[in-house]
Design a protein around this motif. Structure first.
Motif, mmCIF file in Angstrom:
data_model
loop_
_atom_site.group_PDB
_atom_site.id
_atom_site.type_symbol
_atom_site.label_atom_id
_atom_site.label_comp_id
_atom_site.label_asym_id
_atom_site.label_seq_id
_atom_site.Cartn_x
_atom_site.Cartn_y
_atom_site.Cartn_z
ATOM 1 N N LEU A 316 -44.722 -13.692 20.615
ATOM 2 C CA LEU A 316 -46.138 -13.612 20.996
ATOM 3 C C LEU A 316 -46.289 -13.606 22.509
ATOM 4 N N GLU A 317 -45.183 -13.385 23.225
ATOM 5 C CA GLU A 317 -45.242 -13.287 24.675
ATOM 6 C C GLU A 317 -45.361 -11.817 25.050
ATOM 7 N N GLN A 318 -46.313 -11.455 25.893
ATOM 8 C CA GLN A 318 -46.681 -10.058 26.110
ATOM 9 C C GLN A 318 -45.518 -9.227 26.638
ATOM 10 N N HIS A 319 -44.874 -9.676 27.727
ATOM 11 C CA HIS A 319 -43.807 -8.867 28.316
ATOM 12 C C HIS A 319 -42.634 -8.735 27.351
ATOM 13 N N GLU A 320 -42.300 -9.825 26.673
ATOM 14 C CA GLU A 320 -41.194 -9.776 25.713
ATOM 15 C C GLU A 320 -41.523 -8.812 24.579
ATOM 16 N N LEU A 321 -42.796 -8.807 24.143
ATOM 17 C CA LEU A 321 -43.208 -7.889 23.078
ATOM 18 C C LEU A 321 -43.096 -6.438 23.534
ATOM 19 N N LEU A 322 -43.540 -6.140 24.748
ATOM 20 C CA LEU A 322 -43.460 -4.768 25.259
ATOM 21 C C LEU A 322 -42.012 -4.313 25.359
ATOM 22 N N GLU A 323 -41.143 -5.188 25.892
ATOM 23 C CA GLU A 323 -39.725 -4.845 26.006
ATOM 24 C C GLU A 323 -39.117 -4.571 24.627
ATOM 25 N N SER A 324 -39.466 -5.416 23.658
ATOM 26 C CA SER A 324 -38.918 -5.245 22.316
ATOM 27 C C SER A 324 -39.400 -3.941 21.682
ATOM 28 N N ILE A 325 -40.689 -3.626 21.850
ATOM 29 C CA ILE A 325 -41.252 -2.419 21.234
ATOM 30 C C ILE A 325 -40.582 -1.171 21.791
ATOM 31 N N ILE A 326 -40.504 -1.049 23.113
ATOM 32 C CA ILE A 326 -40.011 0.198 23.690
ATOM 33 C C ILE A 326 -38.511 0.362 23.444
ATOM 34 N N SER A 444 -49.609 -1.427 16.289
ATOM 35 C CA SER A 444 -51.004 -1.784 16.596
ATOM 36 C C SER A 444 -51.361 -3.133 15.979
ATOM 37 N N LEU A 445 -50.812 -3.422 14.781
ATOM 38 C CA LEU A 445 -51.062 -4.732 14.176
ATOM 39 C C LEU A 445 -50.472 -5.846 15.029
ATOM 40 N N ALA A 446 -49.297 -5.575 15.631
ATOM 41 C CA ALA A 446 -48.698 -6.577 16.516
ATOM 42 C C ALA A 446 -49.574 -6.834 17.731
ATOM 43 N N PHE A 447 -50.211 -5.784 18.265
ATOM 44 C CA PHE A 447 -51.099 -5.973 19.411
ATOM 45 C C PHE A 447 -52.359 -6.735 19.003
ATOM 46 N N ASP A 448 -52.854 -6.480 17.786
ATOM 47 C CA ASP A 448 -53.993 -7.264 17.305
ATOM 48 C C ASP A 448 -53.603 -8.737 17.188
ATOM 49 N N LYS A 449 -52.391 -8.963 16.666
ATOM 50 C CA LYS A 449 -51.903 -10.327 16.554
ATOM 51 C C LYS A 449 -51.744 -10.956 17.935
ATOM 52 N N LEU A 450 -51.212 -10.182 18.898
ATOM 53 C CA LEU A 450 -51.068 -10.677 20.262
ATOM 54 C C LEU A 450 -52.426 -10.994 20.869
ATOM 55 N N TYR A 451 -53.409 -10.137 20.613
ATOM 56 C CA TYR A 451 -54.759 -10.360 21.157
ATOM 57 C C TYR A 451 -55.349 -11.655 20.582
ATOM 58 N N LEU A 452 -55.208 -11.833 19.250
ATOM 59 C CA LEU A 452 -55.736 -13.049 18.635
ATOM 60 C C LEU A 452 -55.030 -14.287 19.183
ATOM 61 N N TYR A 453 -53.701 -14.170 19.375
ATOM 62 C CA TYR A 453 -52.956 -15.309 19.924
ATOM 63 C C TYR A 453 -53.409 -15.619 21.345
ATOM 64 N N GLU A 454 -53.557 -14.580 22.174
ATOM 65 C CA GLU A 454 -53.986 -14.803 23.552
ATOM 66 C C GLU A 454 -55.388 -15.406 23.596
ATOM 67 N N GLN A 455 -56.266 -14.932 22.684
ATOM 68 C CA GLN A 455 -57.616 -15.486 22.653
ATOM 69 C C GLN A 455 -57.582 -16.952 22.229
ATOM 70 N N SER A 456 -56.786 -17.248 21.165
ATOM 71 C CA SER A 456 -56.705 -18.637 20.718
ATOM 72 C C SER A 456 -56.041 -19.517 21.778
ATOM 73 N N GLU A 457 -55.009 -18.981 22.444
ATOM 74 C CA GLU A 457 -54.362 -19.747 23.507
ATOM 75 C C GLU A 457 -55.314 -19.950 24.675
ATOM 76 N N LYS A 458 -56.083 -18.912 25.001
ATOM 77 C CA LYS A 458 -57.080 -19.040 26.064
ATOM 78 C C LYS A 458 -58.123 -20.082 25.701
ATOM 79 N N GLN A 459 -58.560 -20.056 24.418
ATOM 80 C CA GLN A 459 -59.538 -21.037 23.962
ATOM 81 C C GLN A 459 -58.944 -22.441 23.989
ATOM 82 N N ARG A 460 -57.642 -22.536 23.574
ATOM 83 C CA ARG A 460 -57.000 -23.849 23.597
ATOM 84 C C ARG A 460 -56.883 -24.378 25.015
#
Length: 945
Positions: A316-326, A444-460
């Motif tokens: 759920l870490e953005q840079h790690e996710l991008l590296e893994s995807i590409i 795209s589902l992974a990015f939705d999951k990342l967005y929800l995680y970032e929002q929840s982490e931001k809220q936390r």
């Protein structure tokens, strides 16, 4: 008989079966005989040994239970334990049961005698000996107990134990004899069986020889015929007249050879057909091999795709996710390079096979480059182009590259990221593009999951920041009292909470143990905590105060609020509020109240006492003047105290106003010295003025109050007299005023708190001097509002030095009117004085009349309103507090709304300093009670000028 013989010879099977049945019957008969004989022997042996073992086991049990009864009884005699007493009768029950069981068995006369002795002994023991022994043990008569309970060789229990051992030895001897007899009998049976087997073997050999002769010889001949026929020789089989299977076999064999020769040609044709089918199977095998290779490729593709799916779900870490995807996309699609970029403000990206410079160039042109079409259409597309020089590498012939642009859409069909993959000198088929687009949907589902995680982490984090910003300790507990989360303030209050994100798991018992040493009188606090967790209150109380000593001494107020979700209570929120400052303020206010009471009553006692003397006694003029002077001094003392208290109240409420004007420092200090010299007594004030022309922008009255407080403190805290040095000078466009005394001095530990409200140095010498603890706090406030500073240096017992620094102002010559001293003459100035305090109104009227003014006095506000236009005075002096239903502001409103009076000069004389409101009405002349009567005359003269 002949028919039976014919039936017997017609079948080899019957012949062989009959002989086998005969042999087996003989064997079975012998085996049954041996088995039955052995069984009977073993059964007799088992019955005898079983009875011996049972008897031995019961005797051992009787001995054990007897011994246990005696031991439990002795234990009860010593310890008088109810447990030991109960065990005696439990063992007695087991003993009775064992005796009953052994009586069923066959016993010898001696054995029966022993059992009867044991039974009679324990009947007598439980009826006679045990009750008496218990009585002796309860009264601790151990001598009688030893006499009653014998432990010699004649004890039946000891005899029973000895008998048990002898009986066990006898049983063992008998068992050994029985074993020897058993072995001897079994050995004899084995010899008989061996002899019988030998007999059976002789009979079987005879039968076998006959079978071999009747069956083996004909079979041998048929075997020779078959071998010769297999070698291709055509033979004539000898005619066999036997009626059994061998005769039938010979006749059938001869018929079969004829049929085989007839079928040989048919088999050759079928063989050729089989060769043709083999060629066809070979071709099918090659097709299956190709299909297998495709399956292996698909398996590798699925493995890579599975790795992609796993990588999407494992981070759920953005840079790690991008590296893994590409990296996975490039591997799955077998591309040469790839690039993924987020469509956020930062344009976070990851790449494979692309330099940093190329990536930066791509991001700079992201709004106008190849992503623009994907952003507009939300569809994937490919581009075929010539390879760039770096892509061409060392190849001389022209090369082409294919770029596939893949937009990644979120749930709202907005492009959140984009992937670009490139194949050099290779194309991307339509089928490959379809498969890649399907993978992008998973991404795209992974990015939705990342967005929800970032929002929840931001809220936390936001919630955590909010809790950490709150200046009160927050402690979240579950229904069991376990602490789940605290904020930073709670960690500051209790040093035991040391974590990074606030999430912990501290059971209530551990929390109580941890804080027990830091909380003063911890027991009430811990009881209150337990009550909040269980019932929500302690005897109706929902909050309490407690004190902690570590990491620093603080006073805390705690209260709790239950937490509900969907109507169900799920936790408790405790708030620990730091009330240390309020506690100290309350303590200082309490001291202040007692001090003020003393400070008010002391001068009031003097005023009342001397006033009573002046009223009721005829005194000489000198004594009258002395008493009046004392009354004046005490009244000024009371005025200073009240003014300090009112100034503090205005400062705390934010209503303190300042009239900033250009003033002369020299004239101000002169006035202060002249006022203080009257009460200085044996003090010598020395003033070194190195800045006689210094001017500053300030509120004259407030700055005068500063220097009066400092100078009066220097005099007051130098009870033995001495010299007070006053210095005025300039330094870097700053005015320096330094005041040095030779008095009591200030302890070092008191210096940091010296300018706090209500603070007084805790010293008996200073307690006798008195004071409210407000003077220096007011001084600090006034100097701060004038953008200045104050510092103090002191040595306990050797005096103190206060240094005031203020910004200077450009000197302005005083107007001529301000330099002249007003001398009262007869005038025709009409002054309307509205004052409801009778004594003060008479005082002010007399003072104004003595200054040459014509005064119209009104003590009722309504009467003043009714007559003010008729009277039309030259100036109006108004008190703000009049009758309950009318105030001075009502009269001012009447004046300002009147066409005749709206420009009349107004002076407000009030105990409430409301200069800001007065300024809104255009009134700048404001005298704050109490003041000297002469100030009113001077204010009227100044206003008329």
């Amino acid at each position: 008989m002949g028919k039976l013989q014919h039936y017997y010879k017609k079948s080899i099977t019957r012949q062989f079966t009959s002989m086998m049945i005969l042999a087996l019957t003989l064997i079975l008969v012998g085996a049954v005989f041996v088995l039955l004989s052995t069984v009977f022997i073993l059964k007799d042996y088992e019955e005898e040994t079983t009875e011996l073992r049972e008897k031995q086991e019961l005797v051992s049990q009787i001995a054990d239970h007897s011994n246990e009864i005696i031991l439990r009884a002795r234990g009860y005699y010593v310890y008088l334990s109810d447990f030991e007493y109960n065990q005696i009768f439990i063992e007695k029950t087991s003993l009775d049961q064992a005796l009953a069981e052994i009586k069923v068995l066959k016993l010898s006369a001696s054995e029966q005698e022993v059992m009867q002795n044991i039974e009679s002994f324990f009947i007598d023991y439980f009826d006679q000996i045990l009750p008496k022994a218990i009585e002796y043990s309860k009264v601790q008569n151990y001598d009688a107990l030893r006499v009653l309970v014998s432990a010699g060789e004649d004890n039946p229990v000891n005899k029973l134990i000895s008998y048990s051992r002898d009986f066990e030895h006898q049983v063992q001897t008998i068992a050994e004899n029985k074993n020897a007899q058993l072995i001897q009998s079994l050995s004899f049976q084995a010899l008989l069986f061996i002899a019988y087997i030998l007999l059976i073997l002789v009979v079987s050999s005879v039968i076998t020889r006959k079978v071999a002769k009747d069956v083996g010889v004909p079979l041998q001949k048929l075997t020779g015929y078959a071998r010769r026929f297999a070698e291709g020789e055509f033979i004539e089989v000898e005619h066999i007249t036997r009626e059994d299977e061998l005769g039938e076999l010979a006749r059938t064999f001869q018929s079969m050879m004829a049929q085989i020769q007839n079928k040989e040609e048919e088999l050759v044709a079928q063989n050729e057909e089989l060769f043709a089918q083999q060629d066809e199977l070979q071709a099918q095998q090659e097709e299956l091999q190709q299909a297998l290779e495709r399956m292996e490729k698909n398996e590798q593709y699925l493995e890579k795709r599975n790795l992609l799916v796993q990588s999407l779900s494992n981070t759920l870490e953005q840079h790690e996710l991008l590296e893994s995807i590409i990296s996975n996309m490039v591997a799955i699609t077998d591309s040469d390079k790839g690039f993924i970029v987020m469509m956020n403000r930062e344009h976070s990206y990851a790449s494979i096979g692309i330099s940093e410079h190329a990536a930066a160039q791509f991001i700079e042109t992201i709004d106008e480059g190849i992503l623009l079409r994907a952003l507009q259409t939300k569809q994937a597309y490919s581009i075929t182009r010539d390879c760039t020089a770096p892509e061409q590498g060392y190849h001389e012939q022209a090369a082409r590259a294919t770029d596939l642009i893949l937009p990644i859409l979120n749930a709202n069909e907005e492009m959140v990221a984009c992937i670009v993959i490139t194949k050099v000198n290779r194309g991307i088929t339509k089928q490959e593009e379809i498969e890649i687009v399907s993978m992008v949907k998973q991404i795209s589902l992974a990015f939705d999951k990342l967005y929800l995680y970032e929002q929840s982490e931001k809220q936390r984090l936001m919630t955590s920041d909010m809790l950490n910003t709150v200046q009160e300790g927050i402690q979240l507990l579950d229904l069991d009292g376990t602490t789940l989360q605290v904020n930073r303030k709670m960690s500051d209050i209790f040093g035991l909470f040391q974590q990074s994100d606030g999430s912990i798991h501290l059971p209530l018992e551990q929390f109580k143990f941890a804080v027990q040493s830091t909380v003063v009188e911890a027991e009430p606090f811990l009881q209150f905590m337990e009550a909040l967790v269980t019932t929500g209150h302690l005897n109706g109380l929902r909050s309490m105060n407690y004190e902690i000593t570590e990491p620093e001494r603080k006073f805390i107020q705690i209260y709790g609020e239950p937490l509900y979700r969907n109507g169900q209570k799920f936790g408790l929120l405790l708030v620990h509020r730091d009330i240390t400052k309020e506690y100290e303020v309350d303590r200082m206010k309490s001291e202040f109240v007692s001090t003020v009471s003393h400070e008010l009553r002391t001068p009031l006692a003097s005023v009342l006492g001397f006033a009573e003397l002046l009223l009721h006694r005829e005194l000489k003029p000198e004594r009258q003047r002395k008493y009046i002077t004392t009354i004046h001094q005490e009244a000024r003392r009371l005025t200073t105290l009240i003014n300090d208290f009112l100034d503090l109240q205005r400062m705390e409420s934010g209503k303190q106003t300042y009239e900033i004007k250009s003033i002369s420092l020299t004239s101000l200090i002169n006035e202060v010295i002249e006022m203080q010299q009257l009460s200085s007594g044996n003090h010598q004030i020395v003033w070194q003025n190195d800045a006689p022309e210094a001017t500053l922008l300030a509120d004259r009255d407030k700055l005068q109050q500063v220097f009066i407080n400092l100078l009066s403190n220097a005099i007051k805290y130098s009870p033995n007299g001495g010299q007070i040095k006053l210095y005025c000078g300039m330094k870097d466009d700053k005015i320096i005023v330094r005041m040095e005394d030779q008095g009591l001095g200030i302890p070092k530990d008191a210096l940091p708190n010296l300018f706090k409200k209500f603070y007084r140095v805790d010293n008996s010498d200073r307690r006798e001097i008195g004071g409210t603890g407000l003077g220096l706090a007011i001084v600090k406030e006034i100097i701060t509002r004038h953008e200045g500073s104050i510092e103090v240096e002191s040595e306990f017992g050797h005096g103190s030095t206060f240094t005031v620094t203020l910004p200077s102002a450009s000197p302005h010559p005083l107007e001529e009117d301000e330099q002249r001293v007003f001398v009262g003459t007869e005038t025709t100035i009409q002054v309307m004085l509205i004052e409801n305090d009778h004594n003060l109104s008479i005082l002010l009227r007399d003072e104004l009349q003595s200054s040459g003014f014509h005064v119209h006095l009104f003590t009722e506000g309504m009467k003043a309103i009714n007559e003010i236009e008729t009277l039309n005075p030259d100036i109006v002096v108004i008190d703000l507090m009049l009758e309950p239903d009318i105030t001075g502001w009502d009269i001012i409103s009447k004046i300002k709304k009147s066409e005749v009076l709206h420009n009349k000069p107004i002076i407000i004389s009030s105990a409430f300093e409301e200069k800001e409101k007065a300024a809104q009405w255009g009134i700048n002349a404001f005298l704050v009670k109490p003041y000297l009567p002469g100030r009113l005359s001077a204010a009227i003269t100044h206003m008329l000028r």
